[in-house]
Design a protein around this motif. Structure first.
Motif, PDB file in Angstrom:
ATOM      1  N   LEU A  68       0.828  -1.200   0.000  1.00 31.40           N
ATOM      2  CA  LEU A  68       0.000   0.000   0.000  1.00 31.40           C
ATOM      3  C   LEU A  68       0.868   1.258   0.000  1.00 31.40           C
ATOM      4  CD1 LEU A  68      -2.805   1.368   0.327  1.00 31.40           C
ATOM      5  CD2 LEU A  68      -2.471   1.178   2.795  1.00 31.40           C
ATOM      6  N   LEU A  69       1.902   1.275   0.835  1.00 30.96           N
ATOM      7  CA  LEU A  69       2.796   2.434   0.903  1.00 30.96           C
ATOM      8  C   LEU A  69       3.505   2.662  -0.431  1.00 30.96           C
ATOM      9  CD1 LEU A  69       4.378   1.930   4.448  1.00 30.96           C
ATOM     10  CD2 LEU A  69       2.557   3.502   3.772  1.00 30.96           C
ATOM     11  N   ILE A 179       9.951   5.205  -1.270  1.00 27.16           N
ATOM     12  CA  ILE A 179      10.542   3.861  -1.250  1.00 27.16           C
ATOM     13  C   ILE A 179      11.296   3.624   0.054  1.00 27.16           C
ATOM     14  CG2 ILE A 179      12.267   2.382  -2.351  1.00 27.16           C
ATOM     15  CD1 ILE A 179      11.437   3.695  -5.025  1.00 27.16           C
ATOM     16  N   LEU A 180      11.997   4.653   0.525  1.00 28.72           N
ATOM     17  CA  LEU A 180      12.696   4.530   1.805  1.00 28.72           C
ATOM     18  C   LEU A 180      11.708   4.283   2.940  1.00 28.72           C
ATOM     19  CD1 LEU A 180      15.305   4.703   3.461  1.00 28.72           C
ATOM     20  CD2 LEU A 180      14.982   7.186   3.563  1.00 28.72           C
ATOM     21  N   GLY A 181      10.598   5.010   2.926  1.00 29.12           N
ATOM     22  CA  GLY A 181       9.575   4.802   3.950  1.00 29.12           C
ATOM     23  C   GLY A 181       8.982   3.409   3.886  1.00 29.12           C
ATOM     24  N   VAL A 183      10.502   0.667   2.794  1.00 29.38           N
ATOM     25  CA  VAL A 183      11.501  -0.265   3.313  1.00 29.38           C
ATOM     26  C   VAL A 183      11.545  -0.199   4.845  1.00 29.38           C
ATOM     27  CG1 VAL A 183      13.967  -0.799   3.392  1.00 29.38           C
ATOM     28  CG2 VAL A 183      12.889  -0.208   1.214  1.00 29.38           C
ATOM     29  N   LEU A 184      11.510   1.003   5.386  1.00 31.31           N
ATOM     30  CA  LEU A 184      11.544   1.153   6.847  1.00 31.31           C
ATOM     31  C   LEU A 184      10.303   0.534   7.495  1.00 31.31           C
ATOM     32  CD1 LEU A 184      12.922   4.795   7.277  1.00 31.31           C
ATOM     33  CD2 LEU A 184      14.111   2.648   7.772  1.00 31.31           C
ATOM     34  N   SER A 185       9.176   0.566   6.788  1.00 37.29           N
ATOM     35  CA  SER A 185       7.945   0.003   7.358  1.00 37.29           C
ATOM     36  C   SER A 185       8.074  -1.498   7.611  1.00 37.29           C
ATOM     37  CB  SER A 185       6.761   0.275   6.436  1.00 37.29           C
ATOM     38  OG  SER A 185       6.815  -0.528   5.266  1.00 37.29           O
ATOM     39  N   LEU A 186       8.922  -2.168   6.827  1.00 38.66           N
ATOM     40  CA  LEU A 186       9.112  -3.610   7.002  1.00 38.66           C
ATOM     41  C   LEU A 186       9.770  -3.938   8.339  1.00 38.66           C
ATOM     42  CD1 LEU A 186      10.380  -4.464   3.410  1.00 38.66           C
ATOM     43  CD2 LEU A 186       8.112  -4.951   4.345  1.00 38.66           C
ATOM     44  N   PHE A 187      10.490  -2.961   8.897  1.00 40.40           N
ATOM     45  CA  PHE A 187      11.209  -3.184  10.155  1.00 40.40           C
ATOM     46  C   PHE A 187      10.685  -2.282  11.270  1.00 40.40           C
ATOM     47  CE2 PHE A 187      13.987  -3.632   6.448  1.00 40.40           C
ATOM     48  CZ  PHE A 187      14.382  -4.951   6.562  1.00 40.40           C
ATOM     49  N   SER A 188       9.487  -1.725  11.065  1.00 44.56           N
ATOM     50  CA  SER A 188       9.006  -0.683  11.980  1.00 44.56           C
ATOM     51  C   SER A 188       8.285  -1.208  13.210  1.00 44.56           C
ATOM     52  CB  SER A 188       8.070   0.271  11.215  1.00 44.56           C
ATOM     53  OG  SER A 188       6.930  -0.428  10.749  1.00 44.56           O
ATOM     54  N   ILE A 189       8.071  -2.519  13.286  1.00 43.07           N
ATOM     55  CA  ILE A 189       7.338  -3.053  14.434  1.00 43.07           C
ATOM     56  C   ILE A 189       8.037  -2.698  15.739  1.00 43.07           C
ATOM     57  CG2 ILE A 189       6.651  -5.193  15.608  1.00 43.07           C
ATOM     58  CD1 ILE A 189       5.978  -6.383  12.945  1.00 43.07           C
ATOM     59  N   LEU A 196       5.261   7.308  11.637  1.00 44.64           N
ATOM     60  CA  LEU A 196       4.105   7.264  10.740  1.00 44.64           C
ATOM     61  C   LEU A 196       4.041   6.006   9.893  1.00 44.64           C
ATOM     62  CD1 LEU A 196       3.915  10.921   9.338  1.00 44.64           C
ATOM     63  CD2 LEU A 196       2.563   9.904  11.170  1.00 44.64           C
ATOM     64  N   TRP A 197       5.198   5.554   9.418  1.00 46.54           N
ATOM     65  CA  TRP A 197       5.225   4.422   8.496  1.00 46.54           C
ATOM     66  C   TRP A 197       4.956   3.091   9.196  1.00 46.54           C
ATOM     67  CZ3 TRP A 197       7.428   8.995   7.842  1.00 46.54           C
ATOM     68  CH2 TRP A 197       7.345   9.585   6.577  1.00 46.54           C
ATOM     69  N   LYS A 198       4.793   3.144  10.499  1.00 45.16           N
ATOM     70  CA  LYS A 198       4.401   1.962  11.271  1.00 45.16           C
ATOM     71  C   LYS A 198       2.880   1.832  11.349  1.00 45.16           C
ATOM     72  CE  LYS A 198       4.864  -0.028  15.945  1.00 45.16           C
ATOM     73  NZ  LYS A 198       5.465   0.155  17.291  1.00 45.16           N
ATOM     74  N   TRP A 199       2.190   2.934  11.221  1.00 43.25           N
ATOM     75  CA  TRP A 199       0.741   2.944  11.436  1.00 43.25           C
ATOM     76  C   TRP A 199      -0.031   1.997  10.525  1.00 43.25           C
ATOM     77  CZ3 TRP A 199      -0.490   8.881  12.364  1.00 43.25           C
ATOM     78  CH2 TRP A 199       0.186   9.287  13.511  1.00 43.25           C
ATOM     79  N   PRO A 200       0.279   1.890   9.210  1.00 43.71           N
ATOM     80  CA  PRO A 200      -0.502   0.963   8.372  1.00 43.71           C
ATOM     81  C   PRO A 200      -0.365  -0.499   8.769  1.00 43.71           C
ATOM     82  CG  PRO A 200       0.609   2.593   7.001  1.00 43.71           C
ATOM     83  CD  PRO A 200       1.167   2.741   8.387  1.00 43.71           C
TER      84      PRO A 200
END
Length: 237
Positions: A68-69, A179-181, A183-189, A196-200
């Motif tokens: 989605l991101l 794209i950076l956001g 990638v970071l979301s994959l490790f944001s837990i 913000l990129w953890k919220w979805p």
């Protein structure tokens, strides 16, 4: 007025790959999980024996959020880039329409496209569950939750990407940021809840996914208004 601008924007995206991206996201996510469960069917069905649907949907959700991101990044860049490439911002803003209508239309356009993609994801998830033999007892609310909640929680990210894409002519900048956001979301837990990129991902220390949704909507409105204010004052080429 927004309706007329939005209708014109829909006509413009017929010349782009926007609808292809709308379809590609859910097909890619469901397809990857079909391969995952197809290759490891015995192992995964034993692991999620207590609730097969939950196991399938949790795996889909893990892939759906970064997809989605990435979709937000590509669609906002594509739609704003269309105007930049044709040097049509001045021509567009010379029409008897307000900058508010122009900027809001772009946001609504991407939201509608992503909503269609999310609904296709929901339908694809249910279809995959049927094909895997998980029964007819579909957890409809859970399906809708993993399909629609990430979009609502990601509204501030969408607003940021739209703002960057409209404000900056060189689309390499918003694309790199998006794209950076992703990638970071994959490790944001493991990152703080304010990221913000953890919220979805619908994960927070309170264990309440709906909290991310309300924060996303509220913060998204604020970011949208900031971007709108900048757009109304910006000189465009």
């Amino acid at each position: 007025m927004i309706g007329r601008v939005l209708a014109a924007d829909f006509l413009k995206i017929r010349r782009t790959l926007a609808w292809f991206l709308v379809l590609l996201g859910p097909v890619g996510v469901v397809g990857l999980q079909a391969v995952n469960f197809g290759l490891r069917y015995d192992y995964l069905t034993k692991q999620y024996a207590n609730d097969l649907w939950y196991g399938l949907l949790s795996n889909i959700q893990f892939l759906a959020a970064p997809a989605l991101l990435l979709g937000m990044t590509l669609l906002t860049s594509m739609i704003a880039g269309y105007e930049h490439q044709r040097n049509s911002w001045k021509q567009l803003l010379a029409l008897p329409v307000s900058r508010f209508s122009v900027f809001t239309s772009k946001l609504l356009l991407v939201l509608i496209l992503l909503l269609v993609s999310c609904l296709l994801l929901a339908a694809g998830s249910v279809l995959l569950g049927f094909l895997l033999g998980f029964g007819m007892n579909v957890p409809v609310m859970h399906v809708l939750r993993i399909s629609l909640f990430p979009l609502l929680a990601g509204i501030p990210i969408l607003s940021i990407q739209l703002w960057l894409s409209v404000a900056v002519r060189n689309q390499a900048i918003p694309l790199t940021a998006g794209i950076l956001g992703t990638v970071l979301s994959l490790f944001s837990i493991r990152l703080p809840d304010w990221f913000l990129w953890k919220w979805p991902l619908l994960v927070n220390e309170a264990g309440r996914p709906e909290l991310n949704v309300w924060l996303g909507i509220a913060t998204g409105i604020v970011v949208f208004l900031i971007g709108l204010t900048h757009f109304t004052r910006q000189d465009v080429n």
